[in-house]
Every structure is written in structure tokens, then in C-alpha cells.
Design a protein around this motif. Structure first.
Motif, PDB file in Angstrom:
ATOM      1  N   ILE A 155      35.158  43.926   0.875  1.00 51.83           N
ATOM      2  CA  ILE A 155      35.566  45.171   0.139  1.00 51.83           C
ATOM      3  C   ILE A 155      34.326  46.061  -0.274  1.00 51.83           C
ATOM      4  N   ALA A 156      33.451  44.882  -0.942  1.00 52.38           N
ATOM      5  CA  ALA A 156      32.050  45.792  -1.045  1.00 52.38           C
ATOM      6  C   ALA A 156      31.344  46.280   0.071  1.00 52.38           C
ATOM      7  N   ASP A 157      31.403  45.496   1.006  1.00 54.59           N
ATOM      8  CA  ASP A 157      30.835  46.009   2.281  1.00 54.59           C
ATOM      9  C   ASP A 157      31.208  47.337   2.676  1.00 54.59           C
ATOM     10  N   ALA A 158      32.574  47.468   2.820  1.00 56.39           N
ATOM     11  CA  ALA A 158      33.190  48.679   3.128  1.00 56.39           C
ATOM     12  C   ALA A 158      32.930  49.935   2.308  1.00 56.39           C
ATOM     13  N   LEU A 159      32.827  49.607   1.068  1.00 56.65           N
ATOM     14  CA  LEU A 159      32.783  50.528   0.164  1.00 56.65           C
ATOM     15  C   LEU A 159      31.414  51.144   0.269  1.00 56.65           C
ATOM     16  N   ARG A 160      30.377  50.282   0.423  1.00 56.38           N
ATOM     17  CA  ARG A 160      28.863  50.690   0.636  1.00 56.38           C
ATOM     18  C   ARG A 160      28.912  51.627   2.022  1.00 56.38           C
ATOM     19  N   LYS A 161      29.491  51.293   3.018  1.00 54.10           N
ATOM     20  CA  LYS A 161      29.546  51.951   4.303  1.00 54.10           C
ATOM     21  C   LYS A 161      30.081  53.195   4.107  1.00 54.10           C
ATOM     22  N   ARG A 162      31.318  53.362   3.330  1.00 56.27           N
ATOM     23  CA  ARG A 162      31.746  54.742   3.060  1.00 56.27           C
ATOM     24  C   ARG A 162      30.786  55.594   2.122  1.00 56.27           C
ATOM     25  N   LYS A 163      29.955  54.971   1.364  1.00 61.54           N
ATOM     26  CA  LYS A 163      29.058  55.907   0.520  1.00 61.54           C
ATOM     27  C   LYS A 163      27.815  56.271   1.456  1.00 61.54           C
ATOM     28  N   LYS A 164      27.341  55.455   2.565  1.00 54.53           N
ATOM     29  CA  LYS A 164      26.576  55.747   3.504  1.00 54.53           C
ATOM     30  C   LYS A 164      26.878  56.718   4.458  1.00 54.53           C
ATOM     31  N   ARG A 165      28.254  56.792   4.745  1.00 53.65           N
ATOM     32  CA  ARG A 165      28.601  57.749   5.846  1.00 53.65           C
ATOM     33  C   ARG A 165      28.810  58.979   5.169  1.00 53.65           C
ATOM     34  N   ARG A 166      29.272  59.072   3.807  1.00 51.80           N
ATOM     35  CA  ARG A 166      29.458  60.293   3.158  1.00 51.80           C
ATOM     36  C   ARG A 166      28.162  61.027   3.043  1.00 51.80           C
ATOM     37  N   ALA A 167      27.163  60.275   2.616  1.00 52.22           N
ATOM     38  CA  ALA A 167      25.688  60.627   2.400  1.00 52.22           C
ATOM     39  C   ALA A 167      25.194  61.301   4.041  1.00 52.22           C
ATOM     40  N   ALA A 168      25.489  60.572   4.869  1.00 55.32           N
ATOM     41  CA  ALA A 168      25.233  60.832   6.212  1.00 55.32           C
ATOM     42  C   ALA A 168      25.753  62.321   6.607  1.00 55.32           C
ATOM     43  N   TRP A 169      27.061  62.566   6.246  1.00 58.12           N
ATOM     44  CA  TRP A 169      27.526  63.799   6.616  1.00 58.12           C
ATOM     45  C   TRP A 169      27.133  64.924   5.807  1.00 58.12           C
ATOM     46  N   LEU A 170      26.882  64.630   4.418  1.00 57.45           N
ATOM     47  CA  LEU A 170      26.373  65.597   3.791  1.00 57.45           C
ATOM     48  C   LEU A 170      24.970  65.927   4.209  1.00 57.45           C
ATOM     49  N   PHE A 171      24.070  65.142   4.534  1.00 55.25           N
ATOM     50  CA  PHE A 171      22.717  65.411   5.014  1.00 55.25           C
ATOM     51  C   PHE A 171      23.058  66.303   6.235  1.00 55.25           C
ATOM     52  N   LEU A 172      23.822  65.950   7.219  1.00 54.28           N
ATOM     53  CA  LEU A 172      23.945  66.614   8.374  1.00 54.28           C
ATOM     54  C   LEU A 172      24.624  67.996   8.195  1.00 54.28           C
ATOM     55  N   SER A 173      25.444  68.239   7.292  1.00 55.89           N
ATOM     56  CA  SER A 173      26.159  69.470   7.210  1.00 55.89           C
ATOM     57  C   SER A 173      25.068  70.631   6.473  1.00 55.89           C
ATOM     58  N   LEU A 174      24.177  69.727   5.510  1.00 57.67           N
ATOM     59  CA  LEU A 174      23.079  70.715   4.919  1.00 57.67           C
ATOM     60  C   LEU A 174      22.063  71.009   5.957  1.00 57.67           C
ATOM     61  N   PHE A 175      21.645  70.025   6.712  1.00 54.38           N
ATOM     62  CA  PHE A 175      20.735  70.244   7.831  1.00 54.38           C
ATOM     63  C   PHE A 175      21.111  71.408   8.883  1.00 54.38           C
TER      64      PHE A 175
END
Lengths: 485, 189
Positions: A27-47
Motif C-alpha cells: 500500500i505504501a509503495d503504491a501511494l508513493r508511486k501515485r505521488k511521484k506520478r502526480r508530480a511528474a504530470w504536473l511538471f510536464l504540464s508546466l513545462f
């Protein structure tokens, strides 16, 4: 009598069962990955936003700058140009001056334009002078009634222009002298015609002549340059080299890796199986819950494209790197029963890997890094054109590839071992790529950018008798740059 | 320790909403045993129960902001887990829809003829011994309060068949309890 339903409800609400400790890890691993994915999408959108904003500003201000230069040049040259003098068959003078690209040809044309204006002015002046003199002479003759001395000068133009080329007739000195003498005799009857007078007048005429000669010489030079260009125009090559880079996400259905297994549990080099003893047990798998897994793809290619207005064929060389992890489920000491699709714990000594979307305590992560080389054959056609240098193109390619990486590996977290699959099949590997590209001109260099979608197919030899077909899809962005300006 | 003080729960919730891992772990430790029991009820085996628990908790943490404070947190989490389990049930329609023998059914029969005292532990053990298809419908109807219509839509059978199955499940449960009681009586003798 007891109400069993109530008892059952109460019993259920008091019912507890200890949850497995490793469940929290997942569960913890999955939640961490979600956070990373969200951050990556945010960064890509900003870029993407910054990129679009910067590109729009660049093109907008470039256009504004070009317009203001055009207007300034046109305003300055408006009075001088008057009626446009054709410089060449295609463009008028106005268009040449307004053209803000500074190629060598255009610079020569500008020089030609300016010199011709100068020549025209001088010609006009010379012609006017001759015309005026002619009128004066005729007037004089009429007024003075000197009919026998009527001399009508024909306008002698030093510069004659014809349609095909510029020809020059330089008046020899003797002829000028003759003209001068006659002129003086008619227009200045009181002037004594002697040598100093003639010399003086001749010098003046020669001076004027030399100015014209200089101009003519320049014009001859320009004509030579123009002719040279016409005779041996620069051959524009029809074929150009482009560098293409693709970056995107890869999608793979891990079910494909483990489908159609119907083999003995022997050996270690089989995807999904490892065995501690020779077993004649066999199993098939038809795994539900196998998910699409995602990965990354990066490819680079050199394309040779034929330039044309419509259909543009291309060939190229292709290098691709794909990376994805596959999650697998391992049930130690059990075997997948073919009929019920459930785990049969009566079989021991074997470990079975099956692809499931969720993980348990015996979770495996299959690392897969594929490197492929190949060549591409394709073509692009324009879908829409706007302005001279902007187009929307549809590009399609077929890319047969060869796998440089020979196997798929995976890593067992519990036993901390790497397992290696059988060799990847190199007989049939192919990628079909489709892209919609926007072609534009950035700093005199052709650039294409746009989304692409690839459909990839390759095989894995899991055992002597079993081959698995692997299909992956990838989606991302492509950037192409023409190597020569 | 099934319930914590409301003020602590509020602080824990806030930290979970801020994605603090320690808070999420604490919430998991507090409620996982109760929620895992629900997962066991609806899973075909222990591994499936673990999958339901894991997916359920991920949904709880990612949708925690949807909990608006009406009702207890435990109640909300239970609903999420049950929903996750129901999705699993939908995927396993074949298993729970295996044909059952409805011959000699008497719909008037009920639980009312149990004479001996039943403790909750025995009852749950007996409940877990039921076939998956019986256990599912009985749990959904009796324990989680779903109507026959709702259950029939989830599982994909007729409402009448659903009623019959619930009744049959009760009968089976009674048979198991009676059998175990008799076994205990024989042993004591």
C-alpha cells in the motif's frame, strides 16, 4: 430461541482477522508511486505550458518585427520607387525590398535595384538635358530663321536596354567632339570654337561619360552575376537528412508474457517458472487481472527524406530503448491448477510465477530493458499548409528491428536473485509508427514536432515449444530537425 | 482498539490528508484487522482477501477527502472496502453463479429452530465454512444490509433466485451449526 440473523450481524461486526504485515508495504509503495506520478504530470504540464507560451511569444514578436521593418523600408522607398521596376520576372522591386531574408541572391538584387535607380536618375537627367537642348536648338533655329543650319540631334543614350540583356554603346571621343562642335556652333554662335573650348567641353563630357561608364561597368558586373546565376543556378538537393528523437510512454499487457503456457516445470530459464526438481506436472494459465503495465521508450533515428510538395518518401536508421517492469505473483509451494484456475497447494517444491495485477508477499518485479536497432521505411504527406513554411504532416513508418538485448530478466525480491528468460526471438520484430507533425522554420532550420503512436511486436522464446507474442504500444512526442540549413 | 477518541481521529485524518506516511500507517494498524475480516467474507481465498484489502486501503487513502465527517470514519471505510469487494465479486460472477440445487426448498423455514447457545466465534467459523456463493449473498444481505434487488444486480441473477439462495444459505448455516453442536456433544459424552 435466538435470532440468528442478529447474532450473525453482531458476530460479523466483532469479527477480526490479523491483516498480513506485507500488505502495508504494498500500500505504501503504491501511494508513493501515485505521488511521484502526480508530480511528474504536473511538471510536464508546466513545462508544456511554458514551452507553448515561449513559442507563441517568439513567433508573435518575430512577425511584429518583420512587419515593422517592412513598413519602414516601404515608407522610405516609396517616393524613389514610383512605378515598380521589374527586377526579375517573379518579384517586383517592392517585394524584393520588403523581403527580410538576407540570402546572397537577395543582397545582389538589392544592389542591382539601387544602382538601377541611380542609373535611371542619371539617364533621366542626361535625357532631359539632351531633350532640352534639342528643343532649344530647334527653337533657336526657328527664331533665328537659320534653316540651313538646322540640326536635329538624335537623342543619344549611352545605355540601351533590351529584353534579354543589357548592351552598352560607348561613344568614342571623336564623335563626342563632332557633336560638341556642332552644338556650340548652333547654340552659341558668338562663342569662338577653338581648341581650348573644345578641350574644356570635351573634358566635361568625358567626365560625365566616365561617371556613366562606371555605372555601366557596375551594371555589367551585376548582369554577369545575374547571368551566372541563371546559367549555373545552385542545384538544390532533393534529399535532406533529418535527426528524429522520440520520447514517450510504453504500454504492455503483462498477460501476454505468461499466456499459453503449457509446459513442464523444468529449468530456470523460463519466464514464469522456476523449479527445484523435475516435475511432470504441467499447467496452463489464463490469467485474469493481468494489467497493462507502463514503461518508457526513447528512440533516435536518422531519416533521409525526399523534399517535394506532396508525397515525401523517407528511409532511415533506428535505435530504440524500451524499459518496463512487469509485476508477477509468486506462490511458493503451489502450482496453478489448469481446471479451476486456483492454486493447488498439494504440489510442493515448485515455484510458480503468474502475472497478476496485485502483489502479495511473494511479489516479483520483472525488469525489462530492450534495445533494438533497425531501419525505417516510410512517407509523409501534408495535411494542411498555412504560410509558406508551416505545414501539418501525417507521417507513417514501418520499422523492422533486431533485438540487441537477448533476454528478459527479472528479479525476485524474496530470494534476491535474478532470473533470465530464454532468448528473445529475432525473427519477427516490427514497429509501426504513425505521427502527426507540425513543420515550421526556426532560425532558418526546418523543425518538425508532434505526437506519435507506435505499435510494437516482438517474440519471446520461452521454451523449445512455446513462443510468446508480445505486443506493446507507445505514445509520446517526436522532434525532427533538418541537419542542413 | 477499534475506535479512537474523536479528537485524535481528527488529527490523524488531517495528517492522512496531508499524505503523511506515519499517519497512514497508524490508521492502517488501527482498522486493518476489522476491515480484513470483511475482505475474508467476500474473497474466495486468503490471497484474494489480501488483494481486496490492499486495493481497498489505497482507495481509502486516495479518496479520503471525500469523507465529509457525517457518520463514523470506520463506517465510511467499511463501505469503501465492501465496494472494492463487490467489484471483485462482479469479476468472479462465474464462481458465485455456479448452479445450486434448489430441490425440496421450503421457503417458510427460518433460523428460529436453533435451540443451543451459539457463540459468535462458532457462528463465524460456521459462516466461513459456507460455500462462496452462499457466503457472499448471506453476508451482503444479513451483515451489510443490501436488498435482494441490489444483490441480484451485483451478482447478475434474478431477484427470486437471490431470495432462494439467501434462504438456502441460512439453512446450510444451520446444518453446519447443528452438526458442530452434535460433534461437541458426542465428544463430551
Amino acid at each position: 430461541m435466538q435470532d440468528l440473523e442478529n447474532i450473525l450481524t453482531n458476530a460479523a461486526s466483532d469479527h477480526r482477522m490479523a491483516a498480513p504485515a506485507e500488505a502495508w508495504l504494498f500500500i505504501a509503495d503504491a501511494l508513493r508511486k501515485r505521488k511521484k506520478r502526480r508530480a511528474a504530470w504536473l511538471f510536464l504540464s508546466l513545462f508544456a505550458l511554458i514551452f507553448i507560451g515561449a513559442s507563441s511569444s517568439y513567433f508573435y514578436f518575430k512577425k511584429e518585427n518583420k512587419n515593422s521593418i517592412q513598413n519602414t523600408v516601404l515608407a522610405n522607398n516609396k517616393n524613389d520607387i514610383g512605378n515598380s521596376v521589374p527586377i526579375n520576372e517573379d518579384k517586383t522591386e517592392k517585394e524584393v525590398i520588403a523581403d527580410s531574408s538576407f540570402s546572397k541572391t537577395n543582397i545582389n538584387r538589392k544592389i542591382t535595384t539601387l544602382l538601377k535607380k541611380e542609373i535611371k536618375n542619371i539617364n533621366n537627367t542626361v535625357n532631359n538635358n539632351y531633350t532640352n537642348k534639342k528643343h532649344k536648338i530647334i527653337e533657336n533655329i526657328r527664331m533665328n530663321g537659320v534653316l540651313e543650319q538646322e540640326t536635329v540631334f538624335e537623342k543619344k543614350s549611352l545605355i540601351k536596354k533590351s529584353k534579354s540583356k543589357t548592351s552598352v554603346r560607348i561613344i568614342p571621343a571623336s564623335e563626342i567632339e563632332e557633336i560638341l562642335v556642332t552644338e556650340i556652333a548652333v547654340t552659341e554662335p558668338n562663342t569662338k570654337i577653338n581648341e581650348p573650348v573644345i578641350t574644356n567641353r570635351l573634358a566635361t563630357a568625358q567626365k560625365e561619360d566616365s561617371i556613366k561608364n562606371n555605372i555601366v561597368k557596375k551594371e555589367i558586373e551585376i548582369e554577369k552575376i545575374n547571368n551566372k546565376e541563371k546559367v549555373s543556378p545552385k542545384k538544390k538537393s532533393n534529399w535532406n537528412i533529418y535527426l528524429a528523437i522520440n520520447a514517450g510512454a510504453l504500454f504492455i499487457n503483462s498477460k501476454n508474457i505468461f499466456q499459453n503456457r503449457n509446459e513442464s516445470l523444468v529449468g530456470i530459464n523460463q519466464i514464469g517458472f522456476t523449479s527445484t526438481s523435475n516435475s511432470s506436472a504441467s499447467s496452463t494459465s489464463n490469467l485474469a487481472n493481468a494489467n497493462y503495465q507502463t514503461g518508457k521508450q526513447l528512440s533516435i533515428s536518422l531519416l533521409l527524406k525526399k523534399e517535394s510538395n506532396y508525397f515525401k518518401p523517407q528511409i532511415g536508421m533506428y535505435l530504440n530503448y524500451s524499459s518496463f517492469n512487469l509485476k508477477a505473483f509468486k506462490a511458493t509451494g503451489a502450482i496453478l491448477d489448469a481446471s479451476t484456475q486456483t492454486l493447488d497447494s498439494s504440489q510442493t517444491g515448485n515455484s510458480l510465477y503468474a502475472a497478476k495485477s496485485t502483489t502479495t508477499s511473494n511479489t516479483l518485479k520483472i525488469k525489462n530493458n530492450l534495445i533494438q536497432i533497425g531501419f525505417s521505411i516510410g512517407a509523409s504527406i501534408p495535411l494542411y499548409s498555412f504560410k509558406q513554411t508551416n505545414k501539418i504532416l501525417l507521417q507513417t513508418q514501418v520499422i523492422p528491428t533486431y533485438n540487441l538485448s537477448q533476454s528478459i530478466q527479472w528479479y525476485d525480491k524474496t530470494s534476491t536473485r535474478y532470473f533470465t528468460s530464454k532468448k528473445l526471438d529475432n525473427d519477427v520484430n516490427v514497429t509501426q509508427s504513425t505521427a502527426i507533425l507540425w513543420q515550421t522554420n526556426i532560425k532558418n532550420r526546418t523543425v518538425l514536432i508532434g505526437p506519435y503512436f507506435n505499435f510494437n511486436y516482438f517474440k519471446i522464446n520461452k521454451s523449445l515449444s512455446d513462443v510468446s507474442n508480445i505486443y506493446t504500444q507507445s505514445l509520446g512526442a517526436q522532434l525532427q530537425i533538418k541537419l542542413k540549413k | 482498539m477499534a475506535h479512537i477518541k474523536s479528537i485524535d481521529e481528527k488529527a490523524l485524518l488531517e495528517n492522512c490528508l496531508l499524505n503523511k506516511e506515519w499517519a497512514q500507517k497508524e490508521l492502517y494498524d488501527l482498522y486493518s484487522s476489522e476491515l480484513f475480516a470483511i475482505c475474508i467474507r467476500y474473497a474466495t481465498d486468503s490471497n484474494e482477501a489480501k488483494d481486496i484489502l490492499q486495493e481497498g486501503f489505497i482507495k481509502i487513502f486516495t479518496h479520503l477527502k471525500q469523507y465529509n465527517g457525517s457518520g463514523s470514519l470506520m463506517g465510511w471505510m467499511k463501505r469503501v472496502i465492501v465496494t472494492t469487494a463487490l467489484n471483485y465479486i462482479k469479476k468472479h460472477k462465474k464462481t458465485i453463479n455456479s448452479p445450486l440445487d434448489y430441490s425440496n426448498e421450503t421457503l417458510q423455514e427460518s433460523f428460529d429452530n436453533i435451540n443451543s447457545y451459539i457463540n459468535t466465534k462458532d457462528l463465524m467459523n460456521a459462516f466461513m465454512q459456507l460455500a462462496y456463493s452462499y457466503r457472499t449473498v448471506l453476508g451482503l444481505h444479513i451483515i451489510d444490509g443490501y436488498s435482494y434487488k441490489e444483490i441480484s444486480q451485483i451478482i447478475g441473477i434474478e431477484e427470486v433466485a437471490c431470495r432462494t439462495r439467501v434462504h438456502r444459505a441460512k439453512q446450510k448455516l444451520k446444518e453446519i451449526l447443528q452438526f458442530e453442536n452434535n460433534t461437541v456433544a458426542i465428544k463430551n459424552n
